[in-house]
Design a protein around this motif. Structure first.
Motif, mmCIF file in Angstrom:
data_model
loop_
_atom_site.group_PDB
_atom_site.id
_atom_site.type_symbol
_atom_site.label_atom_id
_atom_site.label_comp_id
_atom_site.label_asym_id
_atom_site.label_seq_id
_atom_site.Cartn_x
_atom_site.Cartn_y
_atom_site.Cartn_z
ATOM 1 N N GLY A 182 38.125 39.141 6.746
ATOM 2 C CA GLY A 182 38.497 38.254 7.850
ATOM 3 C C GLY A 182 38.207 38.975 9.145
ATOM 4 O O GLY A 182 38.529 40.158 9.287
ATOM 5 N N GLU A 183 37.570 38.271 10.087
ATOM 6 C CA GLU A 183 37.231 38.942 11.337
ATOM 7 C C GLU A 183 38.493 39.207 12.159
ATOM 8 O O GLU A 183 39.580 38.713 11.817
ATOM 9 N N GLU A 225 39.110 34.245 -1.303
ATOM 10 C CA GLU A 225 38.710 34.402 0.102
ATOM 11 C C GLU A 225 37.294 33.920 0.388
ATOM 12 O O GLU A 225 36.889 33.828 1.548
ATOM 13 N N ARG A 228 34.623 35.033 3.354
ATOM 14 C CA ARG A 228 35.206 36.213 4.033
ATOM 15 C C ARG A 228 35.052 37.453 3.160
ATOM 16 O O ARG A 228 34.744 38.533 3.635
#
Ligand code: GDP
Length: 536
Positions: A182-183, A225, A228
């Motif tokens: 995740g950024e 996820e 991601r």
């Protein structure tokens, strides 16, 4: 414990205890989250019951430190000492590096007393000026650095870009141990690059307890996820391709840095940081004396003073000397020798001090920090030891100053006390004192790494020596060493100035780097050497 003389602790015990120590400091720019990380580490290790109890800072949950009027007025802490806690089978000593407005030579000196450093970066900002200055000191001293990218819960920069910045700006090879999934701003957890598993984080109320963590195998991570996870895996592979796999030798040689991603405020990644410190960070090593002979960890007690703090207790003006133990066992009540003066020093009062917290120390091992109370005879750089022969560790270097002010007595009838006060402050390393024939003995120039040092010096001249000082700031910001004093006239004539420090170093001062560049162009024959932030 009141026994005098050398300790009788068996060498095996000293070696075992030294091997458990991890002594480090956090280096960062103000607001990167140092206090928050400190609280989170302490919380994980359960030394305090509630986050926020460690640091006294105005406007924070902690107790505002009140031991010095100056501090009270500013609402900041100018003490630096160690927080000690147990984690797994290790004893962790976290040394405080004063930052913010109180950034001073003390901040640098703390780095003489650690075995590793955690470089804390704000994910949105990357390397910032104060971090760079402190990193310079670590590099100069060969201190291994762990990088913690903080605030990943908030929008920030790209993880690959932050890693590139380490290589490009400071030539430090990043070796991420975890990679964010995740950024920045959408922090799900981290890919553990050593076994490919996913550590998924979940928030707990207010982040007041350790973060919730699940460990998922790669297939499940991908299922849950999706993109991601695949992006994290791809980026992690890119890091492997560019030499970013962990290599402990390179970390210990300080040419590469393990990197972790986290969020101190949510306690994400803090456990990884503690595990890394315990598993991989260096333990105390034999310290070399002035003749470069290593002092075995199980030799009789030895320590060096890296900081002296005056007036911490307003009820009776005391002086605390902070010393790092290098060998043997410290036992309260021991009589030690100050190698500088050859005089005995009775350690009746020894404490651990961190922020507002003080507790009595009875026993300390290599890597630990002790605060010696009523230590009026001790100076920064002094070696303490028991047994014979005497041992002396190299003194602490002085650092490149960036702030300068002429000091004059405000009350001429107190000129003698003024001189005595200045000698005292100089010997304690509160400020560097520069002199020149042109300015004369009566108006020396104070030089400091941070302007807070001037305030401390002025406060002490006034209260201790009853000789108030008038300080007039000089416009210089850059200092270089002038090895050939014959060039003094040339440098002096270009709107800059040459002054001499008590150790005989000639410093050429310039208003800024442009003024320095101009002199270099006009007078290429003049040698000017950088005064590294990390001392000489
Ligand atoms: P210091 O100046 O380096 O000691 O920084 P502080 O620990 O005082 O933190 C500065 C500010 O950043 C405070 O408002 C903190 O709550 C905030 N902060 C620290 N860590 C994090 C984090 O991981 N995420 C977010 N969103 N804020 C953080």
């Amino acid at each position: 414990m009141t026994a005098a003389g050398p300790s009788t602790a068996p060498p095996a015990e000293v070696l075992r205890e030294a091997g458990r120590r991890r002594t480090f400091a956090v280096i960062s720019h103000p607001d990167a989250g140092k206090s928050t990380v400190t609280e989170a580490l302490a919380l994980h290790a359960r030394v305090i019951s509630q986050a926020g109890a460690v640091h006294g800072k105005a406007g924070r949950r902690g107790v505002v430190s009140d031991w010095m009027e100056l501090e009270k007025a500013r609402g900041i802490s100018i003490t630096s000492a160690a927080l000690q806690f147990a984690y797994r089978d290790a004893v962790v000593n976290l040394l405080d590096t004063p930052g913010h407005a109180d950034f001073s030579e003390d901040t640098y000196r703390v780095l003489a007393a650690v075995d590793s450093a955690v470089m804390l970066l704000d994910a949105a900002k990357g390397l910032e000026p104060q971090t760079l200055k402190l990193f310079d000191v670590c590099r100069h001293r060969g201190i291994p650095v762990i990088t913690f990218v903080n605030k990943w819960d908030r929008p920030g920069r790209d993880a690959l870009e932050l890693c590139d910045e380490l290589v490009e700006r400071i030539g430090l090879q990043p070796m991420p141990l975890t990679w964010p999934v995740g950024e920045a701003g959408d922090f799900r957890g981290v890919l553990d690059r050593r076994d490919g598993h996913f550590t998924r984080y979940s928030r707990t109320a207010g982040g007041a307890t350790a973060a919730g963590e699940d460990r998922l195998p790669p297939a499940r991570a991908e299922a849950e996820e999706g993109a991601r996870w695949t992006r994290a895996v791809e980026e992690s592979e890119l890091m492997s391709a560019s030499g970013g796999d962990f290599d402990r030798e390179r970390f210990l040689a300080a040419s590469a840095t393990p990197v972790l991603f986290g969020s101190a405020v949510l306690n994400f990644g803090v456990r990884h940081l503690l595990d890394l410190l315990v598993e991989l960070a260096p333990r105390p090593e034999p310290r070399r004396d002035v003749e470069a002979r290593p002092r075995a960890l199980d030799a009789p007690f030895s320590a060096f003073v890296f900081k002296v703090q005056t007036g911490m207790d307003p009820s009776h003006r005391d002086q605390v000397a902070f010393a790092r133990v290098c060998s043997g066992v410290f036992e309260r009540g021991m009589v030690v020798t100050n190698a500088t003066t050859g005089r005995p020093f009775a350690t009746k009062y020894a404490q651990q001090v961190f922020g507002q917290h003080r507790s009595t120390v009875d026993t300390a091992y290599p890597g630990d920090v002790i605060g010696l109370v009523n230590a009026t005879a001790l100076r920064v750089g002094d070696t303490l030891h028991t047994g014979r022969p005497a041992v002396r560790f190299p003194g602490l270097p002085s650092f490149a100053p960036a702030h300068f002010a002429v000091a004059r007595p405000a009350d001429l009838s107190r000129a003698k006390q003024f001189r005595r006060g200045i000698d005292q402050l100089e010997s304690e390393g509160v400020v560097q004192v520069l002199r020149s024939l042109r300015r004369g003995e009566g108006s020396p120039v104070f030089a400091a790494v941070g302007p807070m040092q001037f305030e401390v010096a002025a406060y002490r001249l006034d209260t201790e020596f009853k000789s108030p000082v008038r300080l007039e700031r000089l416009p210089y910001t850059v200092a270089r060493r002038l090895p050939d004093p014959d060039h003094r006239a040339v440098v002096d004539s270009r709107g800059s100035e040459v002054l001499t420090r008590a150790d005989g170093t000639h410093l050429a001062l310039f208003t800024d780097s442009t003024a320095l560049a101009v002199l270099r162009r006009l007078h290429p024959e003049v040698t000017l050497e950088p005064l590294v932030a990390g001392g000489e």
